[in-house]
Design a protein around this motif. Structure first.
Motif, PDB file in Angstrom:
ATOM      1  N   ASN A 154       8.788  -7.349  -6.821  1.00 36.04           N
ATOM      2  CA  ASN A 154       8.208  -7.356  -5.345  1.00 36.04           C
ATOM      3  C   ASN A 154       8.375  -5.745  -5.184  1.00 36.04           C
ATOM      4  OD1 ASN A 154       8.116  -9.987  -5.573  1.00 36.04           O
ATOM      5  ND2 ASN A 154       9.245 -10.179  -3.631  1.00 36.04           N
ATOM      6  N   LEU A 155       9.217  -4.741  -5.721  1.00 38.54           N
ATOM      7  CA  LEU A 155       9.395  -3.532  -5.767  1.00 38.54           C
ATOM      8  C   LEU A 155       7.823  -2.925  -6.210  1.00 38.54           C
ATOM      9  CD1 LEU A 155      10.749  -0.735  -4.596  1.00 38.54           C
ATOM     10  CD2 LEU A 155      11.923  -1.653  -7.018  1.00 38.54           C
ATOM     11  N   VAL A 156       8.284  -3.297  -7.337  1.00 35.39           N
ATOM     12  CA  VAL A 156       6.910  -2.694  -8.444  1.00 35.39           C
ATOM     13  C   VAL A 156       5.975  -2.971  -7.730  1.00 35.39           C
ATOM     14  CG1 VAL A 156       5.481  -3.182 -10.477  1.00 35.39           C
ATOM     15  CG2 VAL A 156       8.254  -2.575 -10.505  1.00 35.39           C
ATOM     16  N   GLN A 157       5.204  -3.961  -7.260  1.00 34.34           N
ATOM     17  CA  GLN A 157       3.946  -4.895  -6.529  1.00 34.34           C
ATOM     18  C   GLN A 157       4.080  -4.115  -5.164  1.00 34.34           C
ATOM     19  OE1 GLN A 157       2.807  -8.838  -7.372  1.00 34.34           O
ATOM     20  NE2 GLN A 157       4.498  -8.960  -7.938  1.00 34.34           N
ATOM     21  N   GLU A 158       4.970  -3.565  -4.433  1.00 38.88           N
ATOM     22  CA  GLU A 158       4.745  -3.430  -2.937  1.00 38.88           C
ATOM     23  C   GLU A 158       5.026  -1.559  -2.967  1.00 38.88           C
ATOM     24  OE1 GLU A 158       8.361  -4.769  -0.814  1.00 38.88           O
ATOM     25  OE2 GLU A 158       7.219  -6.723  -1.068  1.00 38.88           O
ATOM     26  N   SER A 159       5.258  -1.654  -4.121  1.00 40.65           N
ATOM     27  CA  SER A 159       4.849   0.298  -4.557  1.00 40.65           C
ATOM     28  C   SER A 159       4.259   0.608  -4.848  1.00 40.65           C
ATOM     29  CB  SER A 159       6.034   0.609  -5.824  1.00 40.65           C
ATOM     30  OG  SER A 159       5.719   0.315  -6.846  1.00 40.65           O
ATOM     31  N   PHE A 160       2.408  -0.024  -5.260  1.00 35.95           N
ATOM     32  CA  PHE A 160       1.434   0.434  -6.143  1.00 35.95           C
ATOM     33  C   PHE A 160       0.747  -0.340  -4.639  1.00 35.95           C
ATOM     34  CE2 PHE A 160       3.016   0.893 -10.647  1.00 35.95           C
ATOM     35  CZ  PHE A 160       2.055   1.053 -10.594  1.00 35.95           C
ATOM     36  N   GLU A 161       1.359  -1.228  -3.967  1.00 36.01           N
ATOM     37  CA  GLU A 161       0.066  -1.715  -2.745  1.00 36.01           C
ATOM     38  C   GLU A 161       0.140  -0.552  -1.494  1.00 36.01           C
ATOM     39  OE1 GLU A 161      -1.780  -3.657  -2.676  1.00 36.01           O
ATOM     40  OE2 GLU A 161      -1.542  -3.774  -4.874  1.00 36.01           O
ATOM     41  N   VAL A 162       1.228  -0.379  -1.523  1.00 35.37           N
ATOM     42  CA  VAL A 162       1.772   0.749  -0.137  1.00 35.37           C
ATOM     43  C   VAL A 162       1.709   2.894  -0.618  1.00 35.37           C
ATOM     44  CG1 VAL A 162       3.419   1.789   1.009  1.00 35.37           C
ATOM     45  CG2 VAL A 162       3.385  -0.301   1.753  1.00 35.37           C
ATOM     46  N   LEU A 163       1.848   2.782  -1.962  1.00 36.57           N
ATOM     47  CA  LEU A 163       1.666   4.320  -1.987  1.00 36.57           C
ATOM     48  C   LEU A 163       0.177   4.508  -2.668  1.00 36.57           C
ATOM     49  CD1 LEU A 163       5.483   4.918  -3.410  1.00 36.57           C
ATOM     50  CD2 LEU A 163       4.444   5.714  -1.414  1.00 36.57           C
ATOM     51  N   PHE A 164      -0.066   3.995  -4.023  1.00 39.08           N
ATOM     52  CA  PHE A 164      -0.987   4.088  -4.698  1.00 39.08           C
ATOM     53  C   PHE A 164      -2.569   3.246  -4.400  1.00 39.08           C
ATOM     54  CE2 PHE A 164       2.250   5.298  -7.202  1.00 39.08           C
ATOM     55  CZ  PHE A 164       2.347   6.213  -7.945  1.00 39.08           C
ATOM     56  N   SER A 165      -1.927   2.795  -3.272  1.00 40.82           N
ATOM     57  CA  SER A 165      -3.469   1.409  -2.365  1.00 40.82           C
ATOM     58  C   SER A 165      -3.885   2.673  -1.292  1.00 40.82           C
ATOM     59  CB  SER A 165      -3.489  -0.089  -2.171  1.00 40.82           C
ATOM     60  OG  SER A 165      -3.195  -0.532  -3.484  1.00 40.82           O
ATOM     61  N   THR A 166      -2.573   3.143  -0.359  1.00 39.78           N
ATOM     62  CA  THR A 166      -2.700   3.297   1.384  1.00 39.78           C
ATOM     63  C   THR A 166      -2.666   4.436   0.512  1.00 39.78           C
ATOM     64  OG1 THR A 166      -0.832   2.166   2.361  1.00 39.78           O
ATOM     65  CG2 THR A 166      -2.727   0.811   1.892  1.00 39.78           C
ATOM     66  N   TYR A 167      -1.820   4.768   0.233  1.00 46.98           N
ATOM     67  CA  TYR A 167      -1.140   6.733  -0.514  1.00 46.98           C
ATOM     68  C   TYR A 167       0.123   6.649   0.906  1.00 46.98           C
ATOM     69  CZ  TYR A 167      -4.696   6.176  -2.732  1.00 46.98           C
ATOM     70  OH  TYR A 167      -5.971   5.927  -4.550  1.00 46.98           O
ATOM     71  N   ASP A 168       0.415   5.556   1.518  1.00 46.94           N
ATOM     72  CA  ASP A 168       1.447   6.179   2.049  1.00 46.94           C
ATOM     73  C   ASP A 168       3.418   6.562   2.353  1.00 46.94           C
ATOM     74  OD1 ASP A 168       3.016   5.612   4.290  1.00 46.94           O
ATOM     75  OD2 ASP A 168       2.877   3.065   5.240  1.00 46.94           O
ATOM     76  N   LEU A 184      -1.089  12.189  -4.568  1.00 51.77           N
ATOM     77  CA  LEU A 184      -0.806  10.784  -3.642  1.00 51.77           C
ATOM     78  C   LEU A 184      -1.656  11.789  -2.323  1.00 51.77           C
ATOM     79  CD1 LEU A 184       1.922   8.803  -4.285  1.00 51.77           C
ATOM     80  CD2 LEU A 184      -0.223   8.164  -4.640  1.00 51.77           C
ATOM     81  N   GLU A 185      -1.493  12.409  -1.690  1.00 49.45           N
ATOM     82  CA  GLU A 185      -1.498  13.899  -0.721  1.00 49.45           C
ATOM     83  C   GLU A 185      -3.459  14.035  -1.319  1.00 49.45           C
ATOM     84  OE1 GLU A 185       0.967  17.096  -0.084  1.00 49.45           O
ATOM     85  OE2 GLU A 185       2.013  15.825   0.763  1.00 49.45           O
ATOM     86  N   ASP A 186      -3.978  14.442  -2.426  1.00 49.12           N
ATOM     87  CA  ASP A 186      -4.725  14.452  -3.319  1.00 49.12           C
ATOM     88  C   ASP A 186      -5.327  13.365  -2.917  1.00 49.12           C
ATOM     89  OD1 ASP A 186      -4.148  17.227  -3.372  1.00 49.12           O
ATOM     90  OD2 ASP A 186      -4.348  17.318  -5.465  1.00 49.12           O
ATOM     91  N   ALA A 187      -5.185  12.728  -3.663  1.00 55.42           N
ATOM     92  CA  ALA A 187      -6.520  11.277  -3.490  1.00 55.42           C
ATOM     93  C   ALA A 187      -6.152  11.212  -2.019  1.00 55.42           C
ATOM     94  CB  ALA A 187      -5.651   9.873  -4.179  1.00 55.42           C
ATOM     95  N   LYS A 188      -5.451  10.719  -1.533  1.00 56.60           N
ATOM     96  CA  LYS A 188      -5.551  10.478   0.653  1.00 56.60           C
ATOM     97  C   LYS A 188      -6.779  11.557   1.025  1.00 56.60           C
ATOM     98  CE  LYS A 188      -3.446   8.707   4.713  1.00 56.60           C
ATOM     99  NZ  LYS A 188      -2.050   8.835   5.051  1.00 56.60           N
ATOM    100  N   LYS A 189      -7.083  12.609   0.916  1.00 59.25           N
ATOM    101  CA  LYS A 189      -7.758  13.823   1.493  1.00 59.25           C
ATOM    102  C   LYS A 189      -9.211  13.396   0.783  1.00 59.25           C
ATOM    103  CE  LYS A 189      -4.663  16.893   2.046  1.00 59.25           C
ATOM    104  NZ  LYS A 189      -3.864  18.380   1.055  1.00 59.25           N
ATOM    105  N   ARG A 190      -9.285  13.103  -0.880  1.00 58.45           N
ATOM    106  CA  ARG A 190     -10.523  12.857  -0.945  1.00 58.45           C
ATOM    107  C   ARG A 190     -11.098  11.186  -0.610  1.00 58.45           C
ATOM    108  NH1 ARG A 190      -7.277  13.340  -6.600  1.00 58.45           N
ATOM    109  NH2 ARG A 190      -8.274  11.714  -6.445  1.00 58.45           N
ATOM    110  N   GLY A 191     -10.354  10.683   0.593  1.00 54.99           N
ATOM    111  CA  GLY A 191     -10.748   9.208   0.400  1.00 54.99           C
ATOM    112  C   GLY A 191     -11.135   8.288  -1.117  1.00 54.99           C
ATOM    113  N   ALA A 192     -10.048   8.739  -1.401  1.00 54.82           N
ATOM    114  CA  ALA A 192     -10.274   7.845  -3.035  1.00 54.82           C
ATOM    115  C   ALA A 192     -10.783   5.993  -2.749  1.00 54.82           C
ATOM    116  CB  ALA A 192      -9.272   7.192  -3.800  1.00 54.82           C
TER     117      ALA A 192
END
Length: 151
Positions: free
Chosen positions: A32-46, A76-84
């Motif tokens: 669950n930690l792995v899945q949630e980390s990708f959802e939060v960090l690499f999908s929403t960039y939170d 992650l900050e760059d991805a969020k700025k680019r509107g990935a």
């Protein structure tokens, strides 16, 4: 009597949710930690939640590079700025094992990237995570990622 019912219900509900989380095996908690980390960090960039998933000394081995916490935050900050692109992750766990306060999991990570409802990229990685138990719960200490061979 009515005054006692509400506090009692509150306590029972809180205990039930706490007990349910404790019923999850360590292996499932790591997955669950792995899945949630990708959802939060690499999908929403939170980035505000990064400490909920990673240890401060995290190392990610990504396709020949070593990323520490500062590099991860910058990416992650760059991805969020680019509107990935929108990213949807799917995981196929191969093996997860826990030995006291350390565990690992090996899995396939499939990501689909899309923009405006159109899929523009699909990637398949094979990854492994080493997680450690902290006072706050499981955290990822190391993630190793490489592209899967094309079939």
């Amino acid at each position: 009597m009515k005054k006692l019912i509400y506090p009692f219900l509150f306590l029972v509900t809180g205990f039930a949710s706490f007990a349910q989380e404790k019923l999850l095996s360590d292996e499932v908690q790591i997955q669950n930690l792995v899945q949630e980390s990708f959802e939060v960090l690499f999908s929403t960039y939170d980035l505000n939640q990064i400490d909920q998933f990673y240890t401060p000394d995290i190392k990610i081995l990504e396709n020949g590079e070593i990323w520490d916490m500062d590099i991860i935050k910058g990416i992650l900050e760059d991805a969020k700025k680019r509107g990935a692109s929108e990213r949807v992750n799917k995981f196929d766990f191969i093996e997860t094992h826990v030995d006291q306060n350390m565990g690992y999991t090996i899995y396939h990570n499939y990501a689909t990237f899309s923009a405006n409802g159109q899929i523009n990229r699909e990637i398949h990685w094979i990854e492994s995570v080493i997680a450690v138990r902290t006072t706050e719960g499981w955290r990822i200490k190391n993630l190793h990622s490489f592209p899967a061979k094309k079939e």
